[in-house]
Design a protein around this motif. Structure first.
Motif, PDB file in Angstrom:
ATOM      1  N   GLN B 208      13.695  67.702 -25.644  1.00 15.17           N
ATOM      2  CA  GLN B 208      14.029  68.996 -26.264  1.00 15.17           C
ATOM      3  C   GLN B 208      14.322  70.067 -25.210  1.00 15.17           C
ATOM      4  OE1 GLN B 208      10.989  67.583 -26.496  1.00 15.17           O
ATOM      5  NE2 GLN B 208       9.331  69.069 -26.754  1.00 15.17           N
ATOM      6  N   ASN B 209      13.669  69.960 -24.047  1.00 11.81           N
ATOM      7  CA  ASN B 209      13.947  70.914 -22.974  1.00 11.81           C
ATOM      8  C   ASN B 209      15.267  70.590 -22.268  1.00 11.81           C
ATOM      9  OD1 ASN B 209      11.595  72.226 -23.547  1.00 11.81           O
ATOM     10  ND2 ASN B 209      10.402  71.217 -21.947  1.00 11.81           N
ATOM     11  N   ALA B 210      15.489  69.283 -22.059  1.00 12.45           N
ATOM     12  CA  ALA B 210      16.727  68.878 -21.392  1.00 12.45           C
ATOM     13  C   ALA B 210      17.944  69.339 -22.192  1.00 12.45           C
ATOM     14  CB  ALA B 210      16.755  67.366 -21.199  1.00 12.45           C
ATOM     15  N   ARG B 211      17.823  69.275 -23.508  1.00 14.61           N
ATOM     16  CA  ARG B 211      18.948  69.715 -24.349  1.00 14.61           C
ATOM     17  C   ARG B 211      19.214  71.204 -24.185  1.00 14.61           C
ATOM     18  NH1 ARG B 211      17.316  65.468 -28.002  1.00 14.61           N
ATOM     19  NH2 ARG B 211      15.692  66.765 -28.875  1.00 14.61           N
ATOM     20  N   LYS B 212      18.164  71.965 -23.882  1.00 14.80           N
ATOM     21  CA  LYS B 212      18.370  73.407 -23.640  1.00 14.80           C
ATOM     22  C   LYS B 212      18.832  73.676 -22.203  1.00 14.80           C
ATOM     23  CE  LYS B 212      14.283  74.485 -25.010  1.00 14.80           C
ATOM     24  NZ  LYS B 212      13.000  75.148 -25.130  1.00 14.80           N
ATOM     25  N   ASN B 213      18.361  72.806 -21.295  1.00 13.83           N
ATOM     26  CA  ASN B 213      18.660  73.048 -19.885  1.00 13.83           C
ATOM     27  C   ASN B 213      20.089  72.672 -19.503  1.00 13.83           C
ATOM     28  OD1 ASN B 213      16.272  74.217 -19.162  1.00 13.83           O
ATOM     29  ND2 ASN B 213      15.298  72.316 -18.484  1.00 13.83           N
ATOM     30  N   HIS B 214      20.662  71.702 -20.217  1.00 10.93           N
ATOM     31  CA  HIS B 214      22.030  71.317 -19.881  1.00 10.93           C
ATOM     32  C   HIS B 214      23.002  72.490 -20.083  1.00 10.93           C
ATOM     33  CE1 HIS B 214      25.437  68.078 -20.094  1.00 10.93           C
ATOM     34  NE2 HIS B 214      25.523  68.854 -19.032  1.00 10.93           N
ATOM     35  N   PRO B 215      22.959  73.171 -21.260  1.00 13.21           N
ATOM     36  CA  PRO B 215      23.834  74.351 -21.384  1.00 13.21           C
ATOM     37  C   PRO B 215      23.505  75.439 -20.359  1.00 13.21           C
ATOM     38  CG  PRO B 215      22.458  74.054 -23.365  1.00 13.21           C
ATOM     39  CD  PRO B 215      22.307  72.835 -22.541  1.00 13.21           C
ATOM     40  N   ARG B 216      22.239  75.525 -19.988  1.00 17.18           N
ATOM     41  CA  ARG B 216      21.865  76.504 -18.967  1.00 17.18           C
ATOM     42  C   ARG B 216      22.583  76.202 -17.636  1.00 17.18           C
ATOM     43  NH1 ARG B 216      19.074  76.262 -14.722  1.00 17.18           N
ATOM     44  NH2 ARG B 216      18.235  78.161 -13.809  1.00 17.18           N
ATOM     45  N   LEU B 217      22.615  74.896 -17.286  1.00 17.74           N
ATOM     46  CA  LEU B 217      23.316  74.495 -16.054  1.00 17.74           C
ATOM     47  C   LEU B 217      24.797  74.882 -16.129  1.00 17.74           C
ATOM     48  CD1 LEU B 217      23.880  72.928 -13.412  1.00 17.74           C
ATOM     49  CD2 LEU B 217      23.894  70.811 -14.744  1.00 17.74           C
ATOM     50  N   LEU B 218      25.422  74.607 -17.281  1.00 14.67           N
ATOM     51  CA  LEU B 218      26.850  74.910 -17.406  1.00 14.67           C
ATOM     52  C   LEU B 218      27.093  76.417 -17.318  1.00 14.67           C
ATOM     53  CD1 LEU B 218      27.980  72.380 -20.182  1.00 14.67           C
ATOM     54  CD2 LEU B 218      27.953  72.102 -17.695  1.00 14.67           C
ATOM     55  N   GLU B 219      26.166  77.176 -17.894  1.00 14.06           N
ATOM     56  CA  GLU B 219      26.298  78.630 -17.851  1.00 14.06           C
ATOM     57  C   GLU B 219      26.203  79.148 -16.406  1.00 14.06           C
ATOM     58  OE1 GLU B 219      23.612  82.299 -19.454  1.00 14.06           O
ATOM     59  OE2 GLU B 219      23.664  80.499 -20.705  1.00 14.06           O
ATOM     60  N   GLN B 220      25.240  78.610 -15.656  1.00 11.62           N
ATOM     61  CA  GLN B 220      25.070  79.036 -14.257  1.00 11.62           C
ATOM     62  C   GLN B 220      26.278  78.631 -13.417  1.00 11.62           C
ATOM     63  OE1 GLN B 220      22.687  81.128 -15.293  1.00 11.62           O
ATOM     64  NE2 GLN B 220      22.042  81.034 -13.131  1.00 11.62           N
ATOM     65  N   LEU B 221      26.785  77.416 -13.691  1.00  8.53           N
ATOM     66  CA  LEU B 221      27.981  76.968 -12.968  1.00  8.53           C
ATOM     67  C   LEU B 221      29.160  77.884 -13.274  1.00  8.53           C
ATOM     68  CD1 LEU B 221      28.330  73.077 -13.068  1.00  8.53           C
ATOM     69  CD2 LEU B 221      28.228  74.544 -11.052  1.00  8.53           C
ATOM     70  N   GLY B 222      29.194  78.345 -14.513  1.00  8.37           N
ATOM     71  CA  GLY B 222      30.245  79.284 -14.911  1.00  8.37           C
ATOM     72  C   GLY B 222      30.193  80.542 -14.063  1.00  8.37           C
ATOM     73  N   LYS B 223      28.981  80.988 -13.738  1.00  2.73           N
ATOM     74  CA  LYS B 223      28.835  82.173 -12.885  1.00  2.73           C
ATOM     75  C   LYS B 223      29.272  81.866 -11.453  1.00  2.73           C
ATOM     76  CE  LYS B 223      24.869  83.898 -15.483  1.00  2.73           C
ATOM     77  NZ  LYS B 223      23.400  83.882 -15.477  1.00  2.73           N
ATOM     78  N   ALA B 224      29.173  80.580 -11.076  1.00  8.18           N
ATOM     79  CA  ALA B 224      29.557  80.203  -9.705  1.00  8.18           C
ATOM     80  C   ALA B 224      31.071  80.239  -9.525  1.00  8.18           C
ATOM     81  CB  ALA B 224      29.021  78.812  -9.377  1.00  8.18           C
ATOM     82  N   GLY B 225      31.803  80.057 -10.634  1.00 12.67           N
ATOM     83  CA  GLY B 225      33.266  80.023 -10.555  1.00 12.67           C
ATOM     84  C   GLY B 225      33.865  81.226  -9.847  1.00 12.67           C
ATOM     85  N   PRO B 226      33.569  82.453 -10.341  1.00 14.26           N
ATOM     86  CA  PRO B 226      34.127  83.651  -9.686  1.00 14.26           C
ATOM     87  C   PRO B 226      33.694  83.781  -8.218  1.00 14.26           C
ATOM     88  CG  PRO B 226      33.141  84.206 -11.810  1.00 14.26           C
ATOM     89  CD  PRO B 226      32.815  82.777 -11.548  1.00 14.26           C
ATOM     90  N   LEU B 227      32.494  83.275  -7.896  1.00 13.33           N
ATOM     91  CA  LEU B 227      32.034  83.342  -6.508  1.00 13.33           C
ATOM     92  C   LEU B 227      32.888  82.434  -5.614  1.00 13.33           C
ATOM     93  CD1 LEU B 227      28.164  83.239  -7.130  1.00 13.33           C
ATOM     94  CD2 LEU B 227      29.584  85.239  -6.650  1.00 13.33           C
ATOM     95  N   SER B 228      33.282  81.303  -6.177  1.00 11.14           N
ATOM     96  CA  SER B 228      34.148  80.389  -5.433  1.00 11.14           C
ATOM     97  C   SER B 228      35.535  81.016  -5.244  1.00 11.14           C
ATOM     98  CB  SER B 228      34.255  79.052  -6.175  1.00 11.14           C
ATOM     99  OG  SER B 228      35.122  78.186  -5.502  1.00 11.14           O
ATOM    100  N   GLU B 229      36.029  81.697  -6.311  1.00  6.85           N
ATOM    101  CA  GLU B 229      37.360  82.324  -6.233  1.00  6.85           C
ATOM    102  C   GLU B 229      37.448  83.318  -5.080  1.00  6.85           C
ATOM    103  OE1 GLU B 229      39.898  81.392  -7.747  1.00  6.85           O
ATOM    104  OE2 GLU B 229      39.209  80.342  -9.552  1.00  6.85           O
ATOM    105  N   LYS B 230      36.331  84.052  -4.836  1.00  7.51           N
ATOM    106  CA  LYS B 230      36.398  85.056  -3.772  1.00  7.51           C
ATOM    107  C   LYS B 230      35.580  84.667  -2.542  1.00  7.51           C
ATOM    108  CE  LYS B 230      32.844  88.101  -5.642  1.00  7.51           C
ATOM    109  NZ  LYS B 230      31.696  88.297  -5.713  1.00  7.51           N
ATOM    110  N   SER B 231      35.262  83.379  -2.432  1.00  8.34           N
ATOM    111  CA  SER B 231      34.427  82.940  -1.306  1.00  8.34           C
ATOM    112  C   SER B 231      35.103  83.195   0.035  1.00  8.34           C
ATOM    113  CB  SER B 231      34.116  81.448  -1.436  1.00  8.34           C
ATOM    114  OG  SER B 231      33.477  81.000  -0.262  1.00  8.34           O
TER     115      SER B 231
END
Lengths: 196, 613
Positions: B208-231
């Protein structure tokens, strides 16, 4: 300045490249080197590259791009020959280290003189050093690597004076071996000068 | 290496890539480090062995990479900055921990150095670990030089903390083992001891936690996208009126950059240093007006495939050159020759100096081999002697002893991974009609040989389990392990006993021998072969390189009057100190350490200590 140092694991190649790199740092030049660690060090071929200049862009050398080849072993010098061009200094130790592929009788080791003659057919910048003999003369066979550095310094390949190299030796070898190594360096230097 | 502790911003120093990574971690205030040694990552640990204590951080050699990942994960989850490092295949071992750790994330920065080995200089494969960044959702940085390795390490801690995700730094041999000038930044105090704040919903990966944590990972990765764009590590190096566009990463970028600078070539380059998440927009803008782009990256078409996809949106007419077009290979590392050849197919490149062409000699090959005086050679000799004419399968493992694969020893028939000798030996024993040996080292035994031993006892496998105990992790540079009585930080440690573990697992036949006592060792192996079930033989003798005093031992000499030219020594041992000169066998005194193995093998007593004249 592109230098290829070649030999066999255990010959002290890492120390010799460190001395050269140290001299570059002291002189405010850029330097980039590539080393061999791990499995290949166990008696295998060791290829170290040292590149020095105002700006250096990569740690490896292409064919024909070496300004000097420092060979610690005749067959390994020969193996690196395509990195050299007409004006490349080729400084080689004359003593073979026979790989077990030869001692077990499976392969043949060519006569060192034939190797050298073959190089001399295409280059007039071959310098042969009896590094083991000179190192023993200096006090220990293990100082062969510094004998070879002395011989290399005698050519105009490195952008360093003799004094600059000697200073780097003082900084990079343990204090109690400095005198021995400076003697080894001198013998190598003179051996090369006699051939030039 | 104490210089790595100097707090002198601006100081220039000559550093190995791995040493630069250590400095980067110091500039980030790392508090925890853990690893299992593996080329080309080992010098990170070797350096910390010497200075971790002085810096004030915690450092350990874990029993294997998975454990190293787990102890590091706990440190970072507790809020203490942590670094773990390993070779590329070590990530395979740690992957189970890593994949779910990405779901949970971390609180303090956690940096994972994954050191790849294109060209397989010192490994069992050359897998491209960049795909792990996709598989696990791991933000990834790819340095090109020691200086950049330092900068990226430092930055990776901040990035990891911002995203609350571990960050991977993917290196290759030509970065880890390159030495270059590195400029120091400010030294930071090591992260202090932390206090773990419990949060089971996040850190306990039940379904039940893993099911919540997977979307959390995708959300955090989403935040990493803009950081990569301006890295800052994705850098455009344009020229006026380019004839070719190049996108490069890692070592490959260096060679194309050099080629351009040396020849003034009309190439615009985009250097990529942050490659997951991929900077789609940045790459899109770079290729928008381009006609042709060449992708320079070692191993797999990781970037090339991305560029193909991005071009569909930004520039469908773009011609993408790389591995799919045959301009580059998916095999081995690149060098200036390889890159020059590929670029020359697309634009004019002035020729390099004519390389010397000497006549073709057949040169002997020089594969790595066991050192003169290596105790493994003595073990192998005794095994062969004990077997006599009986055939056996030799299941081998990762370490110096793998070199038994060479002539004349031929004591490696099967090898795939660390600890793999044991499971495979069990498989051979159940599925073939041959005698079976497993050969593995002491460090490898603790790494992953132990679970396979337990499994083998349980499933009643039948083979001789040889632990070649040279008291160290030799191949990677003599790191301590659980059996050595010493920790990574130099402190004393309990000595975990191979023999006790084997007996505890239920093995009845457990014997320890000194392999240089050849007669005795042979006799023990004879009994071990005949013993049903698993028989454990520990051949214990320190690595000759570990015991430096032995190196000055008196070399041996062949008495040419006594020598009958039977070549038993040369043909059976494959020691490089034994050299055939014409018909004579002589001993190279600069290589011989006087181990006496050949003297014991000689049937005519012709080899012995050199007598003073």
């Amino acid at each position: 300045m592109n230098l290829q140092i070649v030999g066999v694991g255990g010959q002290g190649i890492l120390l010799s490249s460190k001395v050269i790199g140290g001299a570059a740092l002291d002189k405010g030049l850029d330097v980039w080197m590539s080393e061999v660690h791990g499995m290949a060090q166990r008696g295998g071929v060791v290829v170290t590259t040292v590149k020095i200049g105002e700006i250096v862009y990569s740690p490896l050398i292409g064919d024909g791009e070496a300004h000097a080849i420092l060979g610690f072993e005749p067959v390994e010098t020969y193996r690196a020959i395509k990195r050299a061009a007409k004006d490349t200094w080729i400084v080689t130790n004359i003593a073979p280290i026979v790989p077990f592929t030869v001692s077990s009788g499976k392969q043949k080791y060519p006569k060192p003189d034939e190797i050298f003659q073959s190089i001399e057919k295409v280059s007039d910048r071959l310098i042969k050093v009896d590094a083991k003999k000179l190192a023993q003369e200096a006090g220990a066979a293990i100082a062969q690597n510094i004998v070879m550095l002395g011989a290399l310094t005698a050519t105009d390949a490195l952008p360093f004076s003799r004094e600059e190299m000697e200073n780097s030796i003082r900084k990079n070898v343990p204090e109690k071996f400095v005198e021995l190594n400076l003697r080894a360096f001198d013998l190598g230097f003179r051996s090369a000068k006699e051939q030039m | 290496m104490k210089e790595l502790l100097d707090d002198e911003p601006g100081k220039k120093i000559l550093l190995l890539g791995n040493e630069a990574i250590v400095r980067g971690a110091f500039e980030a205030g790392v508090g925890h480090g853990s690893t299992y040694p593996g080329t080309p990552s080992s010098e990170i640990g070797n350096t910390l062995e010497k200075i971790a204590k002085d810096y004030g951080m915690y450092f350990e050699y874990s029993a294997n990479e998975k454990v190293a990942m787990e102890v590091g994960a706990a440190a970072a989850a507790s809020g203490r900055r942590a670094m773990v490092w390993m070779k590329h295949v070590g990530i395979n071992v740690a992957a189970d921990a890593l994949m779910t750790l990405m779901y949970c994330g971390v609180r303090a920065g956690m940096v994972i150095v994954a050191a790849g080995d294109p060209s397989v200089h010192s490994s069992q494969n050359e897998q491209d670990n960049r795909y792990y960044s996709i598989l696990g959702g791991i933000p990834m940085l790819e340095p090109t030089s020691p200086q950049e390795a330092k900068e990226m390490t430092k930055y990776a801690f901040d990035l990891s903390e911002e995203l609350e995700l571990p960050v991977m730094i993917r290196t290759t041999t030509r970065v880890n083992h390159a030495r270059g000038i590195v400029t120091f930044g400010e030294l930071k105090e090591p992260a202090p001891i932390a206090h773990f704040e419990k949060d089971p919903g996040r850190f306990v990966a039940v379904p039940q936690n893993a099911r919540k944590n997977h979307p959390r990972l995708l959300e955090q990765l989403g935040k990493a996208g803009p950081l990569s764009e301006k890295s800052q590590f994705n850098r455009e190096m344009p020229v006026e009126e380019p004839e070719l566009h190049v996108i490069g990463s890692g070592a490959g970028f260096n060679y194309v950059h050099e080629l351009r600078e040396a020849n003034g070539l009309p190439i615009s380059i985009l250097k990529l240093g942050m490659t997951n998440p991929f900077p789609d927009e940045r790459v899109g803008r770079f290729i928008e007006d381009a006609k042709r782009v060449l992708i320079v990256e070692e191993l797999e078409p990781f970037i090339e495939d991305k560029v193909q996809a991005i071009a569909k949106k930004f520039n469908p007419a773009l011609e993408v050159y790389g591995k799919h077009t045959g301009h580059f290979s998916r095999l081995y590392e690149y060098d200036p020759n390889v890159v020059r050849e590929a670029v020359s197919k697309l634009i004019d490149v002035p020729p390099s100096e004519e390389p010397l062409q000497a006549e073709d000699f057949a040169l002997p090959s020089r594969p790595p081999s066991l050192c003169p005086g290596c105790p493994h050679r003595a073990t192998y000799y005794a095994v062969k002697k004990a077997l006599g004419k009986r055939e056996a399968i030799f299941s081998s493992d990762i370490g110096c002893y793998t070199l038994g694969v060479q002539d004349p020893l031929n004591t490696a028939d099967f090898l795939i991974c660390m600890g793999g000798s044991v499971g495979a030996a069990g498989g051979f024993s159940k599925n073939t009609d041959q005698k079976v040996f497993a050969f593995l080292g002491d460090s490898t035994f603790f790494h992953s040989g132990l679970p396979a031993l337990v499994s083998g006892v349980y499933n009643q496998h039948d083979f001789v389990y040889v632990v070649m105990d040279n008291r160290t992790t030799a191949m990677t540079g003599h790191q301590p392990h659980p059996g050595t009585g010493r920790t990574g930080m130099g402190g004393p440690a309990p000595m975990v006993s191979v023999e006790d573990l084997a007996r505890g697992a239920g093995v009845e036949f457990v014997e320890t021998v000194n392999p240089y006592e050849i007669e005795k060792t042979t006799e023990v192996f004879k009994r071990a072969i005949d013993h049903p079930g698993i028989s454990v033989v520990v051949t214990k003798y320190p690595c000759v390189l570990l015991d430096k005093k032995k190196l000055s031992k008196t070399p041996l000499k062949v008495d040419q009057d006594k020598c009958k030219r039977c070549y038993m020594c040369v043909n059976k041992l494959g020691c490089i100190a034994l050299v055939k000169e014409g018909d004579d066998v002589v001993i190279d005194t600069t290589l011989c350490i006087g181990c006496s193995h050949c003297a014991q093998v000689c049937p005519f007593d012709a080899i012995g200590p050199e007598v003073e004249q």
